[in-house]
Design a protein around this motif. Structure first.
Motif, PDB file in Angstrom:
ATOM      1  N   GLU A 146      39.556 -17.561 -66.524  1.00 43.19           N
ATOM      2  CA  GLU A 146      38.829 -18.151 -67.664  1.00 43.19           C
ATOM      3  C   GLU A 146      37.573 -18.832 -67.150  1.00 43.19           C
ATOM      4  OE1 GLU A 146      40.858 -20.533 -70.546  1.00 43.19           O
ATOM      5  OE2 GLU A 146      42.731 -19.424 -70.322  1.00 43.19           O
ATOM      6  N   GLN A 147      36.446 -18.458 -67.702  1.00 46.03           N
ATOM      7  CA  GLN A 147      35.179 -19.084 -67.345  1.00 46.03           C
ATOM      8  C   GLN A 147      34.765 -20.042 -68.458  1.00 46.03           C
ATOM      9  OE1 GLN A 147      33.789 -18.768 -64.473  1.00 46.03           O
ATOM     10  NE2 GLN A 147      34.837 -16.990 -63.638  1.00 46.03           N
ATOM     11  N   TYR A 148      34.160 -21.163 -68.073  1.00 40.91           N
ATOM     12  CA  TYR A 148      33.773 -22.175 -69.054  1.00 40.91           C
ATOM     13  C   TYR A 148      32.276 -22.441 -68.960  1.00 40.91           C
ATOM     14  CZ  TYR A 148      38.802 -23.037 -68.772  1.00 40.91           C
ATOM     15  OH  TYR A 148      40.176 -22.897 -68.755  1.00 40.91           O
ATOM     16  N   GLY A 149      31.683 -22.699 -70.114  1.00 40.92           N
ATOM     17  CA  GLY A 149      30.300 -23.150 -70.146  1.00 40.92           C
ATOM     18  C   GLY A 149      30.242 -24.592 -69.681  1.00 40.92           C
ATOM     19  N   PHE A 150      29.030 -25.119 -69.498  1.00 40.12           N
ATOM     20  CA  PHE A 150      28.878 -26.475 -68.972  1.00 40.12           C
ATOM     21  C   PHE A 150      29.579 -27.499 -69.852  1.00 40.12           C
ATOM     22  CE2 PHE A 150      26.590 -30.535 -68.771  1.00 40.12           C
ATOM     23  CZ  PHE A 150      26.793 -30.846 -67.437  1.00 40.12           C
ATOM     24  N   PHE A 151      29.327 -27.459 -71.135  1.00 40.12           N
ATOM     25  CA  PHE A 151      29.913 -28.471 -72.030  1.00 40.12           C
ATOM     26  C   PHE A 151      31.417 -28.260 -72.204  1.00 40.12           C
ATOM     27  CE2 PHE A 151      25.389 -28.512 -73.270  1.00 40.12           C
ATOM     28  CZ  PHE A 151      25.131 -29.851 -73.050  1.00 40.12           C
ATOM     29  N   GLU A 152      31.869 -27.019 -72.115  1.00 41.73           N
ATOM     30  CA  GLU A 152      33.314 -26.750 -72.160  1.00 41.73           C
ATOM     31  C   GLU A 152      34.007 -27.325 -70.933  1.00 41.73           C
ATOM     32  OE1 GLU A 152      34.418 -22.573 -74.130  1.00 41.73           O
ATOM     33  OE2 GLU A 152      32.918 -22.398 -72.541  1.00 41.73           O
ATOM     34  N   SER A 153      33.289 -27.329 -69.802  1.00 36.76           N
ATOM     35  CA  SER A 153      33.883 -27.769 -68.543  1.00 36.76           C
ATOM     36  C   SER A 153      34.189 -29.261 -68.532  1.00 36.76           C
ATOM     37  CB  SER A 153      32.938 -27.456 -67.372  1.00 36.76           C
ATOM     38  OG  SER A 153      32.659 -26.086 -67.305  1.00 36.76           O
ATOM     39  N   ILE A 154      33.461 -30.027 -69.332  1.00 36.75           N
ATOM     40  CA  ILE A 154      33.638 -31.486 -69.296  1.00 36.75           C
ATOM     41  C   ILE A 154      35.045 -31.900 -69.726  1.00 36.75           C
ATOM     42  CG2 ILE A 154      32.824 -33.689 -70.229  1.00 36.75           C
ATOM     43  CD1 ILE A 154      29.996 -32.421 -70.304  1.00 36.75           C
TER      44      ILE A 154
ATOM     45  N   TYR B  79      34.080 -22.277 -61.150  1.00 35.93           N
ATOM     46  CA  TYR B  79      35.143 -21.319 -60.815  1.00 35.93           C
ATOM     47  C   TYR B  79      36.067 -20.979 -61.977  1.00 35.93           C
ATOM     48  CZ  TYR B  79      33.693 -22.833 -56.157  1.00 35.93           C
ATOM     49  OH  TYR B  79      32.954 -23.137 -55.047  1.00 35.93           O
ATOM     50  N   GLY B  80      36.101 -21.840 -62.997  1.00 36.45           N
ATOM     51  CA  GLY B  80      36.998 -21.590 -64.117  1.00 36.45           C
ATOM     52  C   GLY B  80      38.449 -21.801 -63.727  1.00 36.45           C
ATOM     53  N   ASP B  81      39.343 -21.165 -64.465  1.00 40.39           N
ATOM     54  CA  ASP B  81      40.781 -21.241 -64.193  1.00 40.39           C
ATOM     55  C   ASP B  81      41.298 -19.878 -63.790  1.00 40.39           C
ATOM     56  OD1 ASP B  81      41.562 -23.875 -64.483  1.00 40.39           O
ATOM     57  OD2 ASP B  81      41.731 -23.749 -66.659  1.00 40.39           O
ATOM     58  N   PHE B  82      42.199 -19.863 -62.812  1.00 37.65           N
ATOM     59  CA  PHE B  82      42.761 -18.608 -62.320  1.00 37.65           C
ATOM     60  C   PHE B  82      44.279 -18.729 -62.362  1.00 37.65           C
ATOM     61  CE2 PHE B  82      43.996 -15.659 -58.859  1.00 37.65           C
ATOM     62  CZ  PHE B  82      43.397 -14.505 -59.367  1.00 37.65           C
ATOM     63  N   TYR B  83      44.935 -17.839 -63.094  1.00 40.07           N
ATOM     64  CA  TYR B  83      46.379 -17.981 -63.268  1.00 40.07           C
ATOM     65  C   TYR B  83      46.974 -16.685 -63.810  1.00 40.07           C
ATOM     66  CZ  TYR B  83      45.021 -18.517 -68.162  1.00 40.07           C
ATOM     67  OH  TYR B  83      44.480 -18.306 -69.413  1.00 40.07           O
ATOM     68  N   VAL B  84      48.312 -16.669 -63.874  1.00 41.06           N
ATOM     69  CA  VAL B  84      49.051 -15.603 -64.539  1.00 41.06           C
ATOM     70  C   VAL B  84      49.768 -16.233 -65.722  1.00 41.06           C
ATOM     71  CG1 VAL B  84      50.910 -13.901 -64.339  1.00 41.06           C
ATOM     72  CG2 VAL B  84      49.379 -14.309 -62.409  1.00 41.06           C
ATOM     73  N   ASN B  85      49.690 -15.622 -66.876  1.00 40.20           N
ATOM     74  CA  ASN B  85      50.435 -16.141 -68.021  1.00 40.20           C
ATOM     75  C   ASN B  85      51.925 -16.150 -67.699  1.00 40.20           C
ATOM     76  OD1 ASN B  85      48.441 -16.752 -70.020  1.00 40.20           O
ATOM     77  ND2 ASN B  85      48.121 -14.564 -70.309  1.00 40.20           N
TER      78      ASN B  85
END
Length: 448
Positions: free
Chosen positions: A314-322, A128-134
């Motif tokens: 923000e979407q993350y790849g598998f290794f970024e997600s760790i 799902y990544g991160d969902f936010y407002v700056n």
């Protein structure tokens, strides 16, 4: 139907956590050739809903959904099997194993809970990544939805700059908990920064109030359901966004407070955005100072289209997600520890916010969204791990405490002492359960 969805999520999450926690004890016990007599989801007081013996272990489902257990041979646990303990130790019993093996068996459950939570957070980051407002984009600040926070000094329109001295870069779902647990909140108000000291008993005040949450994004006045008796039934339409009333601009719904009272009983000009066009209308304000309409929650894409907020995904790849997931797990663990410290401090009054199974049940929403389900399950897994580590006899932490004593002093507590300790711990746990669930009942009665 809503209650069925909530109950289904509650039971699925609870079952998953219990089974994996007990597997954390079961697997090392089997690896160290220790006999496991029973493996149960929920408690089988008097009878079981299901049971089947496979090898030396009876697997079953009890009827009382207050937890689960594995019964390990040669161990003083909640079964209080003193007859078995009176016999000579057998090589396959828990008490015959070296202290380090017994320690691993006892720590297995909480270890699985913590690992599970971190894995879930990694999975959430990946899926799902991160969902936010700056936070820097919130030019007009936040909406203080809880009057308790207003009394503490926060005002709608404040821009939250830091909490407990740590800068706030993102406005997301975690901001409410951070504010409620805060000691200081730094805000930008009228171009000036000031630090607000929150009351020591803020948690108690917030949880005792009828309003859930603390702060939120400021929202436009979008028309929802319209009262059949309202004179505005043929004038306003569901989905209209009211942008002015009686010549006064209305960008946010929170600005409506106090605007209608002086117009009670009058028909006044207004402007709405309808079908993406500004449309002038005339609305009637009732003698109570109301328009007779409900408020609608706009979707993110509509808020962006109207120029209110730009949401970040923000979407993350598998290794970024760790590392992202591990960091989220650490933050949650630290936050829960802060809650426990607040509960232990009588000045905070936070102990009155302790809830039981009904409180946990109410955490789950009445619609099934997998991202929410996994977030809640991860939080509950951390809670279960931390609570089980408390040095209370009858909990894993109590057994660990006595095992560490044995390893340090080279002296094993007697079986009689362990029986008394287990009974004492069991009484404490029953007392805690009664208190927590009694709190649920009290709150339900008071808030009716």
């Amino acid at each position: 139907m809503d209650i069925v969805i909530k109950l289904s999520q509650f039971l699925l999450s609870l079952s998953l956590l219990i089974i994996l926690h007990e597997l954390g004890h079961f697997i090392p016990a089997k690896l160290f050739k220790t006999r496991v007599e029973k493996f149960y989801l929920f408690f089988d007081v008097k009878f079981s809903l299901f049971k089947k013996k496979v090898g030396e272990t009876v697997y079953g489902i009890g009827w009382l959904p207050l937890g689960g257990y594995v019964k390990i041979s040669g161990m003083i646990d909640e079964s209080m099997d003193t007859e078995q303990m009176a016999k000579d130790p057998e090589p396959w019993e828990f008490r015959s194993k070296p202290a380090w093996q017994r320690l691993i068996i006892m720590l297995g459950g909480v270890t699985v809970n913590f690992i599970l939570a971190f894995l879930i957070y990694i999975g959430i980051a990946f899926a799902y990544g991160d969902f936010y407002v700056n936070n820097s984009d919130l030019k007009d600040g936040v909406w203080v939805v809880n009057p308790v926070l207003e009394k503490a000094g926060l005002k709608t329109g404040d821009k939250i700059v830091a909490i407990n001295g740590s800068p706030v870069n993102k406005f997301d779902g975690g901001i409410n908990e951070l504010v409620i647990l805060s000691k200081t909140v730094t805000v930008e108000r009228n171009g000036q920064q000031q630090e607000l000291t929150m009351p020591v008993n803020l948690i108690d005040q917030v949880t005792s109030s009828d309003v859930r949450g603390a702060v939120a994004l400021r929202m436009p006045f979008a028309v929802g359901a319209i009262d059949e008796k309202s004179k505005n039934k043929e004038i306003l339409k569901s989905g209209d966004v009211v942008t002015s009333i009686n010549g006064q601009p209305l960008r946010y719904f929170d600005q409506l407070k106090g605007m209608l009272a002086p117009l009670a009983g009058k028909t006044v000009p207004a402007t709405v955005i309808r079908d993406e066009k500004e449309t002038p209308i005339a609305v009637h304000v009732s003698s109570e100072g109301k328009l007779g309409v409900g408020i609608a929650q706009l979707e993110e894409r509509n808020l962006e289209r109207l120029g209110y907020y730009k949401f970040q995904r923000e979407q993350y790849g598998f290794f970024e997600s760790i590392p992202i997931g591990i960091n989220k797990g650490k933050e949650r663990l630290v936050r829960y520890w802060s809650q426990l410290k607040a509960i232990a401090n009588p000045e905070t009054g936070a102990i009155k916010s302790v809830g039981g199974f009904y409180a946990i049940f109410n955490i789950f929403p009445d619609e099934w969204v997998w991202e929410n389900f996994w977030n809640i399950t991860a939080v509950l897994s951390i809670m279960l791990g931390v609570m089980n580590l408390l040095p209370i006899p009858a909990l894993d932490g109590g057994h660990v405490m006595f095992l560490l004593y044995e390893m340090i002093t080279r002296r094993k507590p007697s079986d009689k002492f362990m029986e008394y300790a287990q009974m004492t711990g069991f009484v404490l746990l029953i007392g805690l359960l009664l208190f927590a669930n009694g709190n649920d009942i009290y709150k339900a009665i008071v808030r009716q």
